[in-house]
Design an enzyme around this catalytic site. Structure first.
Site, PDB file in Angstrom:
ATOM      1  N   PHE A 188       9.193 -10.425   2.671  1.00 44.13           N
ATOM      2  CA  PHE A 188       9.487 -10.591   1.255  1.00 44.13           C
ATOM      3  C   PHE A 188      10.774 -11.388   1.071  1.00 44.13           C
ATOM      4  O   PHE A 188      11.802 -11.080   1.688  1.00 44.13           O
ATOM      5  CB  PHE A 188       9.690  -9.228   0.573  1.00 44.13           C
ATOM      6  CG  PHE A 188       8.427  -8.493   0.241  1.00 44.13           C
ATOM      7  CD1 PHE A 188       7.784  -8.690  -0.971  1.00 44.13           C
ATOM      8  CD2 PHE A 188       7.889  -7.582   1.132  1.00 44.13           C
ATOM      9  CE1 PHE A 188       6.620  -8.011  -1.293  1.00 44.13           C
ATOM     10  CE2 PHE A 188       6.729  -6.879   0.832  1.00 44.13           C
ATOM     11  CZ  PHE A 188       6.094  -7.098  -0.390  1.00 44.13           C
ATOM     12  N   ASP A 189      10.716 -12.380   0.206  1.00 42.57           N
ATOM     13  CA  ASP A 189      11.932 -12.968  -0.329  1.00 42.57           C
ATOM     14  C   ASP A 189      12.616 -11.882  -1.163  1.00 42.57           C
ATOM     15  O   ASP A 189      11.984 -10.896  -1.554  1.00 42.57           O
ATOM     16  CB  ASP A 189      11.560 -14.188  -1.189  1.00 42.57           C
ATOM     17  CG  ASP A 189      12.732 -14.757  -1.944  1.00 42.57           C
ATOM     18  OD1 ASP A 189      13.789 -14.969  -1.307  1.00 42.57           O
ATOM     19  OD2 ASP A 189      12.610 -14.990  -3.159  1.00 42.57           O
ATOM     20  N   LEU A 190      13.900 -12.077  -1.447  1.00 44.86           N
ATOM     21  CA  LEU A 190      14.641 -11.072  -2.228  1.00 44.86           C
ATOM     22  C   LEU A 190      14.777 -11.488  -3.693  1.00 44.86           C
ATOM     23  O   LEU A 190      14.132 -10.915  -4.579  1.00 44.86           O
ATOM     24  CB  LEU A 190      16.019 -10.849  -1.602  1.00 44.86           C
ATOM     25  CG  LEU A 190      16.950  -9.851  -2.308  1.00 44.86           C
ATOM     26  CD1 LEU A 190      16.310  -8.475  -2.424  1.00 44.86           C
ATOM     27  CD2 LEU A 190      18.286  -9.775  -1.578  1.00 44.86           C
ATOM     28  N   ASP A 191      15.601 -12.496  -3.972  1.00 44.23           N
ATOM     29  CA  ASP A 191      15.877 -12.919  -5.345  1.00 44.23           C
ATOM     30  C   ASP A 191      14.632 -13.509  -6.002  1.00 44.23           C
ATOM     31  O   ASP A 191      14.055 -14.465  -5.493  1.00 44.23           O
ATOM     32  CB  ASP A 191      16.992 -13.971  -5.367  1.00 44.23           C
ATOM     33  CG  ASP A 191      18.324 -13.406  -4.924  1.00 44.23           C
ATOM     34  OD1 ASP A 191      18.498 -12.180  -4.979  1.00 44.23           O
ATOM     35  OD2 ASP A 191      19.203 -14.201  -4.536  1.00 44.23           O
TER      36      ASP A 191
ATOM     37  N   ASP B 139       9.000 -16.595  -4.511  1.00 46.53           N
ATOM     38  CA  ASP B 139       8.860 -17.186  -5.845  1.00 46.53           C
ATOM     39  C   ASP B 139       9.303 -18.642  -5.916  1.00 46.53           C
ATOM     40  O   ASP B 139       9.223 -19.246  -6.984  1.00 46.53           O
ATOM     41  CB  ASP B 139       9.659 -16.377  -6.873  1.00 46.53           C
ATOM     42  CG  ASP B 139      11.157 -16.524  -6.677  1.00 46.53           C
ATOM     43  OD1 ASP B 139      11.629 -16.351  -5.527  1.00 46.53           O
ATOM     44  OD2 ASP B 139      11.868 -16.821  -7.653  1.00 46.53           O
TER      45      ASP B 139
END
Length: 214
Positions: A8-11, A166
Protein backbone atom coordinates in the site's frame (compact mmCIF):
# COMPACT_ATOMS: atom_id res chain seq x y z
CA UNK A 1 -7.38 -10.17 -6.86
CA UNK A 2 -5.72 -13.36 -5.71
CA UNK A 3 -2.42 -11.88 -4.53
CA UNK A 4 -1.07 -13.13 -1.21
CA UNK A 5 1.02 -9.99 -0.64
CA UNK A 6 -0.22 -6.41 -0.94
CA UNK A 7 1.81 -3.21 -0.92
CA UNK A 8 0.00 0.00 0.00
CA UNK A 9 1.04 3.53 -0.74
CA UNK A 10 0.47 5.79 2.28
CA UNK A 11 -0.50 9.37 1.33
CA UNK A 12 -3.76 9.45 -0.63
CA UNK A 13 -4.28 5.69 -0.33
CA UNK A 14 -4.48 4.98 3.41
CA UNK A 15 -4.57 8.53 4.75
CA UNK A 16 -5.57 12.03 3.66
CA UNK A 17 -2.47 14.10 4.51
CA UNK A 18 -3.68 17.21 2.69
CA UNK A 19 -3.54 19.70 5.57
CA UNK A 20 -0.23 18.61 7.05
CA UNK A 21 1.68 18.44 3.77
CA UNK A 22 0.34 21.63 2.21
CA UNK A 23 0.80 23.70 5.37
CA UNK A 24 4.35 22.39 5.73
CA UNK A 25 5.08 23.23 2.07
CA UNK A 26 3.63 26.69 2.70
CA UNK A 27 5.94 27.07 5.70
CA UNK A 28 8.98 25.99 3.69
CA UNK A 29 8.22 28.44 0.88
CA UNK A 30 7.70 31.26 3.39
CA UNK A 31 11.17 30.61 4.83
CA UNK A 32 12.52 31.15 1.30
CA UNK A 33 10.58 34.38 0.78
CA UNK A 34 7.73 32.91 -1.26
CA UNK A 35 4.17 33.64 -0.14
CA UNK A 36 1.58 31.07 -1.23
CA UNK A 37 -1.76 31.67 0.50
CA UNK A 38 -3.71 29.09 -1.56
CA UNK A 39 -3.11 25.64 -0.06
CA UNK A 40 -4.97 23.99 -2.95
CA UNK A 41 -2.15 25.03 -5.28
CA UNK A 42 0.23 22.96 -3.17
CA UNK A 43 -1.70 19.67 -3.44
CA UNK A 44 0.45 18.42 -6.38
CA UNK A 45 3.21 18.00 -3.79
CA UNK A 46 1.26 15.08 -2.31
CA UNK A 47 2.66 11.86 -3.73
CA UNK A 48 5.86 12.55 -5.66
CA UNK A 49 9.31 12.74 -4.02
CA UNK A 50 9.55 16.09 -2.23
CA UNK A 51 12.97 17.18 -3.50
CA UNK A 52 11.97 16.66 -7.13
CA UNK A 53 8.62 18.36 -6.53
CA UNK A 54 10.28 21.56 -5.30
CA UNK A 55 12.56 21.51 -8.35
CA UNK A 56 9.69 20.84 -10.76
CA UNK A 57 7.01 23.16 -9.36
CA UNK A 58 9.19 26.09 -8.25
CA UNK A 59 12.22 25.76 -10.49
CA UNK A 60 14.64 25.35 -7.58
CA UNK A 61 18.11 24.01 -8.21
CA UNK A 62 19.07 21.02 -6.06
CA UNK A 63 20.75 22.92 -3.19
CA UNK A 64 17.78 25.28 -2.86
CA UNK A 65 15.37 22.36 -3.08
CA UNK A 66 17.21 20.61 -0.23
CA UNK A 67 16.96 23.83 1.77
CA UNK A 68 13.21 23.82 1.16
CA UNK A 69 12.99 20.16 2.23
CA UNK A 70 14.77 21.06 5.45
CA UNK A 71 12.29 23.84 6.22
CA UNK A 72 9.41 21.50 5.36
CA UNK A 73 10.65 18.87 7.80
CA UNK A 74 11.01 21.44 10.59
CA UNK A 75 7.24 21.80 10.67
CA UNK A 76 6.18 18.39 9.39
CA UNK A 77 8.00 16.28 11.98
CA UNK A 78 6.42 18.11 14.94
CA UNK A 79 3.04 19.28 13.62
CA UNK A 80 2.31 18.30 10.02
CA UNK A 81 2.44 14.54 10.28
CA UNK A 82 -0.38 14.66 12.85
CA UNK A 83 -2.53 16.90 10.60
CA UNK A 84 -3.73 13.78 8.86
CA UNK A 85 -6.89 11.70 8.54
CA UNK A 86 -7.28 7.97 8.08
CA UNK A 87 -9.76 7.40 5.24
CA UNK A 88 -13.07 5.95 6.45
CA UNK A 89 -13.08 2.19 6.10
CA UNK A 90 -9.30 1.69 5.92
CA UNK A 91 -9.00 -0.13 9.25
CA UNK A 92 -11.86 -2.46 8.39
CA UNK A 93 -10.31 -3.21 4.99
CA UNK A 94 -6.89 -3.96 6.50
CA UNK A 95 -8.47 -6.25 9.08
CA UNK A 96 -10.40 -8.04 6.33
CA UNK A 97 -7.28 -8.56 4.21
CA UNK A 98 -5.29 -9.94 7.13
CA UNK A 99 -8.22 -12.18 7.95
CA UNK A 100 -7.90 -13.61 4.44
CA UNK A 101 -4.30 -14.54 5.25
CA UNK A 102 -2.64 -11.87 3.14
CA UNK A 103 0.61 -10.16 4.13
CA UNK A 104 0.58 -6.36 3.99
CA UNK A 105 3.36 -3.80 3.59
CA UNK A 106 3.50 -0.02 3.25
CA UNK A 107 5.61 1.31 0.35
CA UNK A 108 5.86 5.11 0.53
CA UNK A 109 8.22 7.78 -0.75
CA UNK A 110 7.84 9.47 2.63
CA UNK A 111 10.82 8.95 4.95
CA UNK A 112 10.41 5.75 6.96
CA UNK A 113 10.78 7.60 10.26
CA UNK A 114 7.72 9.75 9.46
CA UNK A 115 5.69 6.91 7.94
CA UNK A 116 6.18 4.69 10.99
CA UNK A 117 5.17 7.48 13.37
CA UNK A 118 2.01 8.20 11.35
CA UNK A 119 1.08 4.51 11.38
CA UNK A 120 1.72 4.31 15.13
CA UNK A 121 -0.18 7.51 15.93
CA UNK A 122 -3.22 6.56 13.87
CA UNK A 123 -3.08 2.95 15.11
CA UNK A 124 -2.78 0.99 11.90
CA UNK A 125 0.84 -0.13 12.20
CA UNK A 126 -0.14 -3.54 13.57
CA UNK A 127 -1.69 -4.51 10.23
CA UNK A 128 1.62 -4.28 8.34
CA UNK A 129 4.55 -6.67 8.46
CA UNK A 130 6.99 -3.84 7.64
CA UNK A 131 6.60 -0.17 6.72
CA UNK A 132 9.02 0.73 3.95
CA UNK A 133 9.86 4.34 3.10
CA UNK A 134 12.75 6.45 1.93
CA UNK A 135 15.79 7.65 3.86
CA UNK A 136 16.19 11.26 4.98
CA UNK A 137 19.07 11.71 2.51
CA UNK A 138 16.73 10.98 -0.42
CA UNK A 139 17.65 7.32 -0.90
CA UNK A 140 14.74 5.30 -2.31
CA UNK A 141 12.33 8.21 -2.76
CA UNK A 142 11.85 6.83 -6.27
CA UNK A 143 9.07 4.23 -6.16
CA UNK A 144 10.84 2.00 -8.69
CA UNK A 145 13.86 1.74 -6.38
CA UNK A 146 11.75 1.51 -3.23
CA UNK A 147 9.62 -1.39 -4.47
CA UNK A 148 12.69 -3.20 -5.85
CA UNK A 149 14.31 -2.87 -2.42
CA UNK A 150 11.18 -4.12 -0.64
CA UNK A 151 10.86 -7.14 -2.95
CA UNK A 152 14.52 -8.04 -2.46
CA UNK A 153 14.47 -7.59 1.32
CA UNK A 154 11.28 -9.61 1.79
CA UNK A 155 12.07 -12.15 -0.97
CA UNK A 156 8.63 -11.64 -2.53
CA UNK A 157 7.20 -13.31 -5.61
CA UNK A 158 6.19 -10.48 -7.99
CA UNK A 159 3.38 -12.59 -9.44
CA UNK A 160 1.82 -12.87 -5.99
CA UNK A 161 2.34 -9.21 -5.07
CA UNK A 162 -0.03 -6.31 -5.75
CA UNK A 163 0.67 -2.57 -5.43
CA UNK A 164 -2.16 -0.16 -4.53
CA UNK A 165 -1.73 3.60 -4.94
CA UNK A 166 -3.29 6.89 -6.00
CA UNK A 167 -0.51 8.42 -8.15
CA UNK A 168 1.31 7.44 -11.33
CA UNK A 169 4.53 6.92 -9.35
CA UNK A 170 2.92 3.95 -7.58
CA UNK A 171 1.89 2.30 -10.84
CA UNK A 172 5.21 2.98 -12.57
CA UNK A 173 7.05 1.53 -9.58
CA UNK A 174 4.90 -1.58 -9.65
CA UNK A 175 5.12 -2.20 -13.38
CA UNK A 176 8.87 -1.65 -13.45
CA UNK A 177 9.21 -4.46 -10.91
CA UNK A 178 6.82 -6.91 -12.58
CA UNK A 179 3.88 -6.29 -10.23
CA UNK A 180 0.24 -5.75 -11.08
CA UNK A 181 -1.11 -2.46 -9.80
CA UNK A 182 -4.37 -0.96 -8.57
CA UNK A 183 -5.13 2.71 -9.11
CA UNK A 184 -7.52 4.30 -6.63
CA UNK A 185 -9.54 7.40 -7.48
CA UNK A 186 -10.19 8.81 -4.03
CA UNK A 187 -6.64 10.15 -3.55
CA UNK A 188 -4.68 12.86 -5.35
CA UNK A 189 -4.03 11.45 -8.82
CA UNK A 190 -6.54 12.20 -11.56
CA UNK A 191 -8.34 9.45 -13.45
CA UNK A 192 -6.38 10.43 -16.57
CA UNK A 193 -3.04 10.26 -14.74
CA UNK A 194 -3.76 6.75 -13.48
CA UNK A 195 -5.29 5.41 -16.69
CA UNK A 196 -2.21 6.56 -18.63
CA UNK A 197 -0.25 3.91 -16.68
CA UNK A 198 -2.68 1.06 -17.53
CA UNK A 199 -3.38 -0.30 -14.04
CA UNK A 200 -4.68 -3.86 -13.86
CA UNK A 201 -7.54 -2.56 -11.72
CA UNK A 202 -9.07 0.85 -10.95
CA UNK A 203 -11.48 1.65 -8.12
CA UNK A 204 -12.94 5.12 -7.76
CA UNK A 205 -13.82 4.79 -4.06
CA UNK A 206 -12.50 2.97 -1.04
CA UNK A 207 -15.72 0.94 -0.59
CA UNK A 208 -15.30 -0.34 -4.17
CA UNK A 209 -11.69 -1.28 -3.44
CA UNK A 210 -12.76 -3.10 -0.29
CA UNK A 211 -15.56 -4.94 -2.11
CA UNK A 212 -13.13 -6.12 -4.80
CA UNK A 213 -11.37 -8.29 -2.21
CA UNK A 214 -14.54 -10.31 -1.60
Amino acid sequence: MHHSTILFDLDGTLTDPREGITRSIQHALAQLGIDEPDLAKLEPFIGPPLLQAFMEFYGFDEPRAWEAVGHYRERFKTVGLYENLLFDGVLEMLEHLRGQGRTLYVATSKPSVFAREIARHFAFDQHFKVIYGSELDGTRTNKVELIAHLIAQEELDPEQTLMIGDRKHDLIGAHSNGLQAVGVGYGFGSHAELMAQSPAYYYATLPKLRAAFG
